[in-house]
Design an enzyme around this catalytic site. Structure first.
Site, PDB file in Angstrom:
ATOM      1  N   CYS A  10       0.409   4.287 -11.742  1.00 40.77           N
ATOM      2  CA  CYS A  10      -0.773   3.616 -12.282  1.00 40.77           C
ATOM      3  C   CYS A  10      -0.472   3.198 -13.724  1.00 40.77           C
ATOM      4  O   CYS A  10      -0.117   4.020 -14.554  1.00 40.77           O
ATOM      5  CB  CYS A  10      -1.977   4.563 -12.248  1.00 40.77           C
TER       6      CYS A  10
ATOM      7  N   CYS B 280      -3.079   5.092 -16.363  1.00 42.93           N
ATOM      8  CA  CYS B 280      -3.061   6.510 -16.718  1.00 42.93           C
ATOM      9  C   CYS B 280      -1.726   7.192 -16.436  1.00 42.93           C
ATOM     10  O   CYS B 280      -1.517   8.335 -16.820  1.00 42.93           O
ATOM     11  CB  CYS B 280      -4.189   7.262 -16.010  1.00 42.93           C
TER      12      CYS B 280
ATOM     13  N   CYS C  36      -7.697   7.831 -12.169  1.00 45.24           N
ATOM     14  CA  CYS C  36      -8.558   7.186 -13.171  1.00 45.24           C
ATOM     15  C   CYS C  36      -9.448   6.096 -12.577  1.00 45.24           C
ATOM     16  O   CYS C  36     -10.303   5.557 -13.269  1.00 45.24           O
ATOM     17  CB  CYS C  36      -7.719   6.611 -14.319  1.00 45.24           C
TER      18      CYS C  36
ATOM     19  N   ASP D 143       7.476  -8.943 -12.327  1.00 44.64           N
ATOM     20  CA  ASP D 143       7.831  -8.310 -11.060  1.00 44.64           C
ATOM     21  C   ASP D 143       8.169  -9.426 -10.081  1.00 44.64           C
ATOM     22  O   ASP D 143       7.321 -10.253  -9.771  1.00 44.64           O
ATOM     23  CB  ASP D 143       6.655  -7.473 -10.538  1.00 44.64           C
TER      24      ASP D 143
ATOM     25  N   ASP E 269       1.550  -6.047  -7.352  1.00 43.22           N
ATOM     26  CA  ASP E 269       2.614  -6.653  -8.157  1.00 43.22           C
ATOM     27  C   ASP E 269       2.244  -6.711  -9.641  1.00 43.22           C
ATOM     28  O   ASP E 269       3.100  -6.537 -10.508  1.00 43.22           O
ATOM     29  CB  ASP E 269       2.936  -8.059  -7.640  1.00 43.22           C
TER      30      ASP E 269
ATOM     31  N   CYS F 145      -6.470   3.727  -8.205  1.00 45.08           N
ATOM     32  CA  CYS F 145      -5.859   4.962  -8.687  1.00 45.08           C
ATOM     33  C   CYS F 145      -6.794   6.139  -8.410  1.00 45.08           C
ATOM     34  O   CYS F 145      -7.947   6.119  -8.830  1.00 45.08           O
ATOM     35  CB  CYS F 145      -5.562   4.848 -10.171  1.00 45.08           C
TER      36      CYS F 145
ATOM     37  N   GLU G  12      13.159  -5.900 -13.801  1.00 45.26           N
ATOM     38  CA  GLU G  12      14.122  -4.963 -13.248  1.00 45.26           C
ATOM     39  C   GLU G  12      15.449  -5.699 -13.090  1.00 45.26           C
ATOM     40  O   GLU G  12      15.479  -6.923 -12.945  1.00 45.26           O
ATOM     41  CB  GLU G  12      13.626  -4.446 -11.894  1.00 45.26           C
TER      42      GLU G  12
HETATM   43 ZN   LIG Z   1      -4.806   5.764 -13.071  1.00 43.86          ZN
END
Ligand SMILES: [Zn+2]
Length: 261
Positions: free
Chosen positions: A199, A202, A221, A62, A228, A218, A146
């Site tokens: 995330c 999950c 989870c 990233d 980053d 998150c 990317e």
């Molecule tokens: Zn999660």
């Protein structure tokens, strides 16, 4: 260095020429230094692409503003500090130049010093990008990032000074040719992919994530994320998905390896 129709020229040779010289281009830059760019054929073929790779040899990247890049394994590559200092010198040289009288000898002197300062910044930047890209290529069989189009779309308009964007393009270009040369894979994700807001544990997607938020937990989870690092992990997962979809075996190790990412 011997060039046809000229006396031999004293030169600092950066790399030994092995093979057949195809062309020599002589150039002078604004700082008053002369260069010879030598193109030669070494007769070595590019490496064949790897037939299969290991999942733990895939790294997601990233790119960012605060750090030049963050890897999916959590490692961060900071923007070099010496560049900051060099830019300060650059600004001073620029001011000094603009204060001189047009057509004066002092102006010519100031112009050269300014050009030299510009060159130092450019060289230091390129040097660092070569180091970083070579390390990434050595440490992986596949890299995912990317595309520049997506990076610019997501990050460019947030930049106060657009110094970083030139570095991103140059870095991706270096990674691309170095990976190809080694028979390794470089995947650039060109579709919009919610790498920051998702995330990586999950798959839960946040509604929004402010640019100022560097860490988050998150709600689904409970995983704690460095912004980053989480984005890099998602980019890596998407890279692996694309490689598999293209038919490349991306293998899991039988036993947990010590350098698993
Ligand atoms: Zn999660």
């Amino acid at each position: 260095m011997r060039v046809p129709k000229m006396e031999p020229i004293k030169a600092r040779i950066h790399r030994e020429v092995v093979g057949k010289v195809k062309s020599i281009t002589l150039e002078a830059d604004a700082a008053g230094d002369y260069y010879a760019a030598v193109l030669w054929e070494d007769g070595l073929a590019e490496k064949e692409p790897l037939k299969e790779i290991y999942e733990d040899q895939v790294i997601g990247i990233d790119v960012g503003i605060k750090d030049l890049l963050t890897e999916s394994n959590g490692r961060k590559e900071p923007n070099p500090r010496h560049l900051k200092h060099a830019r300060k010198v650059l600004r001073r040289r620029c001011r000094q130049f603009s204060r001189t009288q047009k057509g004066s000898r002092r102006r010519e002197k100031a112009r050269r010093r300014l050009a030299r300062a510009h060159k130092r910044v450019a060289n230091a930047r390129t040097d660092n990008l070569h180091k970083v890209s070579s390390r990434l290529v050595n440490e992986s069989q596949a890299l995912a990032a990317e595309s520049l189009r997506i990076i610019n779309m997501l990050k460019n308009h947030h930049l106060a000074e657009s110094i970083a964007d030139a570095a991103w393009g140059e870095l991706l270009r270096m990674i691309a040719y170095k990976m190809k040369r080694e028979g390794k894979y470089f995947i650039q994700i060109d579709t919009f992919y919610p790498s920051s807001k998702m995330c990586s544990c999950c798959g839960f997607k946040l509604e929004k994530l402010d640019l100022a938020t560097r860490e988050w937990a998150c709600p689904h989870c409970g995983a704690h994320h460095d912004r980053d690092g989480n984005a890099a992990a998602n980019i890596r997962a998407e890279g692996i998905r694309i490689l598999r979809a293209e038919g490349l075996p991306v293998l899991r190790r039988e036993m947990s390896s010590p350098n698993a990412r």
